[in-house]
Design a protein around this motif. Structure first.
Motif, PDB file in Angstrom:
ATOM      1  N   LEU A 111     -10.167 -46.250 -14.794  1.00  0.00           N
ATOM      2  CA  LEU A 111     -11.480 -45.626 -14.949  1.00  0.00           C
ATOM      3  C   LEU A 111     -11.552 -44.853 -16.271  1.00  0.00           C
ATOM      4  O   LEU A 111     -12.543 -44.939 -17.012  1.00  0.00           O
ATOM      5  CB  LEU A 111     -11.715 -44.672 -13.772  1.00  0.00           C
ATOM      6  N   GLY A 112     -10.493 -44.103 -16.566  1.00  0.00           N
ATOM      7  CA  GLY A 112     -10.443 -43.345 -17.815  1.00  0.00           C
ATOM      8  C   GLY A 112     -10.538 -44.265 -19.020  1.00  0.00           C
ATOM      9  O   GLY A 112     -11.247 -43.970 -19.994  1.00  0.00           O
ATOM     10  N   ALA A 113      -9.836 -45.399 -18.950  1.00  0.00           N
ATOM     11  CA  ALA A 113      -9.881 -46.355 -20.053  1.00  0.00           C
ATOM     12  C   ALA A 113     -11.293 -46.899 -20.220  1.00  0.00           C
ATOM     13  O   ALA A 113     -11.797 -47.036 -21.342  1.00  0.00           O
ATOM     14  CB  ALA A 113      -8.887 -47.486 -19.792  1.00  0.00           C
ATOM     15  N   ALA A 114     -11.952 -47.198 -19.102  1.00  0.00           N
ATOM     16  CA  ALA A 114     -13.311 -47.757 -19.162  1.00  0.00           C
ATOM     17  C   ALA A 114     -14.296 -46.726 -19.715  1.00  0.00           C
ATOM     18  O   ALA A 114     -15.164 -47.056 -20.545  1.00  0.00           O
ATOM     19  CB  ALA A 114     -13.751 -48.216 -17.766  1.00  0.00           C
ATOM     20  N   ILE A 115     -14.170 -45.481 -19.288  1.00  0.00           N
ATOM     21  CA  ILE A 115     -15.067 -44.427 -19.779  1.00  0.00           C
ATOM     22  C   ILE A 115     -14.819 -44.180 -21.266  1.00  0.00           C
ATOM     23  O   ILE A 115     -15.751 -44.008 -22.052  1.00  0.00           O
ATOM     24  CB  ILE A 115     -14.883 -43.139 -18.942  1.00  0.00           C
ATOM     25  N   SER A 116     -13.566 -44.212 -21.650  1.00  0.00           N
ATOM     26  CA  SER A 116     -13.219 -44.025 -23.056  1.00  0.00           C
ATOM     27  C   SER A 116     -13.834 -45.131 -23.914  1.00  0.00           C
ATOM     28  O   SER A 116     -14.390 -44.868 -24.983  1.00  0.00           O
ATOM     29  CB  SER A 116     -11.690 -44.019 -23.169  1.00  0.00           C
ATOM     30  N   ARG A 117     -13.755 -46.379 -23.426  1.00  0.00           N
ATOM     31  CA  ARG A 117     -14.338 -47.510 -24.163  1.00  0.00           C
ATOM     32  C   ARG A 117     -15.856 -47.399 -24.222  1.00  0.00           C
ATOM     33  O   ARG A 117     -16.466 -47.627 -25.271  1.00  0.00           O
ATOM     34  CB  ARG A 117     -13.971 -48.838 -23.488  1.00  0.00           C
ATOM     35  N   ALA A 118     -16.479 -47.066 -23.081  1.00  0.00           N
ATOM     36  CA  ALA A 118     -17.943 -46.961 -23.041  1.00  0.00           C
ATOM     37  C   ALA A 118     -18.424 -45.886 -24.012  1.00  0.00           C
ATOM     38  O   ALA A 118     -19.430 -46.054 -24.709  1.00  0.00           O
ATOM     39  CB  ALA A 118     -18.408 -46.640 -21.615  1.00  0.00           C
ATOM     40  N   ALA A 119     -17.697 -44.776 -24.067  1.00  0.00           N
ATOM     41  CA  ALA A 119     -18.086 -43.684 -24.970  1.00  0.00           C
ATOM     42  C   ALA A 119     -17.905 -44.100 -26.420  1.00  0.00           C
ATOM     43  O   ALA A 119     -18.748 -43.819 -27.274  1.00  0.00           O
ATOM     44  CB  ALA A 119     -17.260 -42.438 -24.662  1.00  0.00           C
ATOM     45  N   LYS A 120     -16.803 -44.782 -26.693  1.00  0.00           N
ATOM     46  CA  LYS A 120     -16.520 -45.185 -28.069  1.00  0.00           C
ATOM     47  C   LYS A 120     -17.629 -46.075 -28.619  1.00  0.00           C
ATOM     48  O   LYS A 120     -18.021 -45.962 -29.784  1.00  0.00           O
ATOM     49  CB  LYS A 120     -15.166 -45.900 -28.135  1.00  0.00           C
ATOM     50  N   GLN A 149      -7.469 -41.782 -25.936  1.00  0.00           N
ATOM     51  CA  GLN A 149      -7.080 -43.193 -25.924  1.00  0.00           C
ATOM     52  C   GLN A 149      -7.551 -43.852 -27.218  1.00  0.00           C
ATOM     53  O   GLN A 149      -8.740 -44.033 -27.424  1.00  0.00           O
ATOM     54  CB  GLN A 149      -7.697 -43.888 -24.710  1.00  0.00           C
ATOM     55  N   THR A 150      -6.620 -44.219 -28.076  1.00  0.00           N
ATOM     56  CA  THR A 150      -7.000 -44.788 -29.382  1.00  0.00           C
ATOM     57  C   THR A 150      -7.275 -46.283 -29.306  1.00  0.00           C
ATOM     58  O   THR A 150      -7.892 -46.834 -30.204  1.00  0.00           O
ATOM     59  CB  THR A 150      -5.874 -44.600 -30.410  1.00  0.00           C
ATOM     60  N   GLU A 151      -6.771 -46.955 -28.262  1.00  0.00           N
ATOM     61  CA  GLU A 151      -6.770 -48.424 -28.183  1.00  0.00           C
ATOM     62  C   GLU A 151      -6.140 -49.038 -29.426  1.00  0.00           C
ATOM     63  O   GLU A 151      -6.427 -50.184 -29.768  1.00  0.00           O
ATOM     64  CB  GLU A 151      -8.191 -48.972 -27.977  1.00  0.00           C
ATOM     65  N   GLY A 152      -5.300 -48.284 -30.108  1.00  0.00           N
ATOM     66  CA  GLY A 152      -4.645 -48.784 -31.312  1.00  0.00           C
ATOM     67  C   GLY A 152      -5.622 -49.092 -32.434  1.00  0.00           C
ATOM     68  O   GLY A 152      -5.266 -49.751 -33.407  1.00  0.00           O
ATOM     69  N   GLU A 153      -6.869 -48.615 -32.331  1.00  0.00           N
ATOM     70  CA  GLU A 153      -7.840 -48.881 -33.405  1.00  0.00           C
ATOM     71  C   GLU A 153      -7.565 -47.968 -34.586  1.00  0.00           C
ATOM     72  O   GLU A 153      -7.302 -46.794 -34.421  1.00  0.00           O
ATOM     73  CB  GLU A 153      -9.262 -48.630 -32.890  1.00  0.00           C
ATOM     74  N   SER A 154      -7.676 -48.546 -35.783  1.00  0.00           N
ATOM     75  CA  SER A 154      -7.272 -47.768 -36.950  1.00  0.00           C
ATOM     76  C   SER A 154      -8.181 -46.563 -37.151  1.00  0.00           C
ATOM     77  O   SER A 154      -7.719 -45.496 -37.546  1.00  0.00           O
ATOM     78  CB  SER A 154      -7.216 -48.647 -38.193  1.00  0.00           C
ATOM     79  N   ALA A 155      -9.474 -46.698 -36.841  1.00  0.00           N
ATOM     80  CA  ALA A 155     -10.387 -45.557 -37.005  1.00  0.00           C
ATOM     81  C   ALA A 155      -9.993 -44.419 -36.067  1.00  0.00           C
ATOM     82  O   ALA A 155      -9.973 -43.252 -36.454  1.00  0.00           O
ATOM     83  CB  ALA A 155     -11.824 -45.985 -36.736  1.00  0.00           C
ATOM     84  N   ALA A 156      -9.665 -44.773 -34.830  1.00  0.00           N
ATOM     85  CA  ALA A 156      -9.275 -43.748 -33.852  1.00  0.00           C
ATOM     86  C   ALA A 156      -7.933 -43.127 -34.238  1.00  0.00           C
ATOM     87  O   ALA A 156      -7.729 -41.920 -34.079  1.00  0.00           O
ATOM     88  CB  ALA A 156      -9.195 -44.368 -32.458  1.00  0.00           C
TER      89      ALA A 156
END
Lengths: 333, 333
Positions: free
Chosen positions: B78-87, A97-104
């Protein structure tokens, strides 16, 4: 001469399977066996950074799918379909999941920093098309979503101009004359190309386009659709129909219409784009553009696998995903 | 003495960055440079199958999240939240959709076949708890979802018995006496533990439990909820309330109630479980158990990272995710 797994096994005096297990970090291997295998690997200059399985076939059988947000049902359904299509072909998909962030997104274009994947399916949002086309990715890459016609990479997408033309024309065909559009500011070109199709349909029907009826909103989620619909209802002359550039916007708009005590489609007809399951079960059910997600998934995976195996044509390919207009209660009563 | 990246760089006569780029398969490296670096790697017995970045830190900064299905909004959110927390912690999450297939779940327990990941967050469906606990995974593993109290691995989950007790008690508190349950056959123990809480609440209120009102259904999706609700409405004495074991079941049930011309909550009150966004925007909006997904994500990632870094306590930990009962239109009118 390339060192093979069997050479390592012979030198270490163990089976090929054991060598593979050591390299793949499998459990239940004694430290003595591990040491023997590692010594043989070193002595024979066995190629580093590739699992035994990869080396044997030149492939890892993992591919990556990089999408902006997995909590968006369209991307979640698409990811599930791509994962299933790949699994049928013996491939595991890892989703980023990149969240559209340029770094990702840069990490994706760089080939996921040495992960043992064979190729990447990428739905970019932030990175400019020119930057993507000039990226020297280390791995085969396939692009999803709105792109300029020319480019470096294989590309699979719905013809959004045509689909948006069809959606708007449907609203005109049921007698609507004051048709709003929500989502004209969408990222990665989505807003622009869908507005193009919307305006084209109005023009073809001899209807003027009113800038007050084109709302950008701040995103493509339910709250954005709900807020844009509130703005439209506050106009001196509210619309009698709304084309929302994705289903989430449409579902948010429907909630605002319900709160306002308006009847759908009698007072305001609503069309979405994506055909997520949510819209099919909603009351009223949502009329929408339905891209064939299974077709998209099968073809994207096939194209990428051909590219990975070296069997693809040299020229890039651009596939147009079939779609239908699903007419449901939000326009048909 | 361990060979370091700088040793390889010195021997090859290139920068550390160049060695790293070679190992990570970055583009734009001449074959001459690549050959020099590879020779140095071989000569120094540089550890195979680990990227330079991994070796430098002993980590790749990638973790995997293995979930049954990403098109289910709960897992997608949940996947989105875990992805954000990890990032936030500099970690990239790769998501693997197992579809609950035993082969795919085995791949997860085997440590994802040599992928360069530091650890795994796993939500199993099919594999038996005893089999999971005896798995000698090559990588740190954290489990999500319903599990027996004891086990080998760290575990983060909602107390489903307690939450289901609360959901059912809420329906009793608004005067309902004939309360059905949909989803009692759910996988990975979910159906069993939620039914336990449901029955406990009925018992605490002195209400009998009627087996005819406990529906297993065939899955945890909208169509399953819609079908189960149709069965309930066909009973000689239909229920006046339904506790659905996830929000998708509840949204399917709501569609059936709308089709039958019944009023929610006047005729039938409905409670779900998960608090997906869909239920918040639905008309009527859905009363539901709302697990704190951000809390879950932050704590699961922290726990796994502690385990990866070797800073975790030796004993396994079992964290209970905070939740609230969100009362909305489907029970409050």
């Amino acid at each position: 001469m390339t060192t093979r797994l069997s050479d390592v096994a012979a030198r270490a005096g163990v089976s090929v399977k054991t060598v593979s297990n050591v390299i793949n970090d499998y459990p239940h291997i004694t430290s003595q066996t591990r040491a023997k295998v590692e010594a043989a690997i070193a002595a024979l200059d066995y190629r580093p950074n590739v699992s035994a399985r990869s080396l044997r076939k030149g492939r890892s059988d993992f591919i990556a799918l990089a999408i902006p947000e997995m909590a968006s049902p369209y991307f979640a359904e698409l990811g599930a379909a791509i994962s299933r299509a790949a699994k049928k072909r013996g491939i595991t998909v890892l989703i980023d999941q990149t969240e559209g962030e340029s770094a990702a997104e840069k990490l994706v274009l760089d080939g996921m920093r040495g992960q043992l994947i064979d190729g990447i399916i990428f739905s970019p949002i932030t990175t400019a098309p020119t930057k993507i086309d000039s990226a020297g990715t280390a791995k085969p890459l396939l692009l999803l979503g709105e792109r300029p016609a020319a480019g470096t990479f294989d590309h699979v997408a719905v013809d959004s101009v045509k689909a948006s033309f069809d959606a708007t024309t449907h609203l005109i065909s049921i007698g609507r004359r004051r048709i709003a559009a929500i989502g004209v500011g969408g990222g990665a070109g989505t807003g622009a190309v869908r507005r193009k199709g919307y305006r084209k349909a109005l023009k073809a029907a001899g209807l003027p386009h009113d800038p007050a009826l084109e709302l950008a909103g701040t995103g493509y989620h339910r709250p954005d659709g709900a807020a844009s619909m509130r703005e439209l209802l506050a106009l001196p002359e509210p619309p009698d129909a709304v084309f929302c550039f994705n289903d989430l916007l449409a579902l948010g708009a429907l909630r605002t219409l319900a709160d306002a005590g308006l009847s759908v489609p009698d007072d305001v007809a609503v069309v979405g784009f994506d055909d997520i399951e949510d819209g099919r079960f909603h009351s009223p059910s949502l009329t929408t553009i339905s891209p064939d997600k299974e077709w998209l998934a099968e073809n994207a995976v096939d194209l990428l696998l051909e590219r990975i195996s070296g069997n693809a044509e040299a020229a890039r390919r651009d596939l147009s995903v079939p779609y239908t207009l699903e007419i449901r209660e939000s326009t048909a009563g």
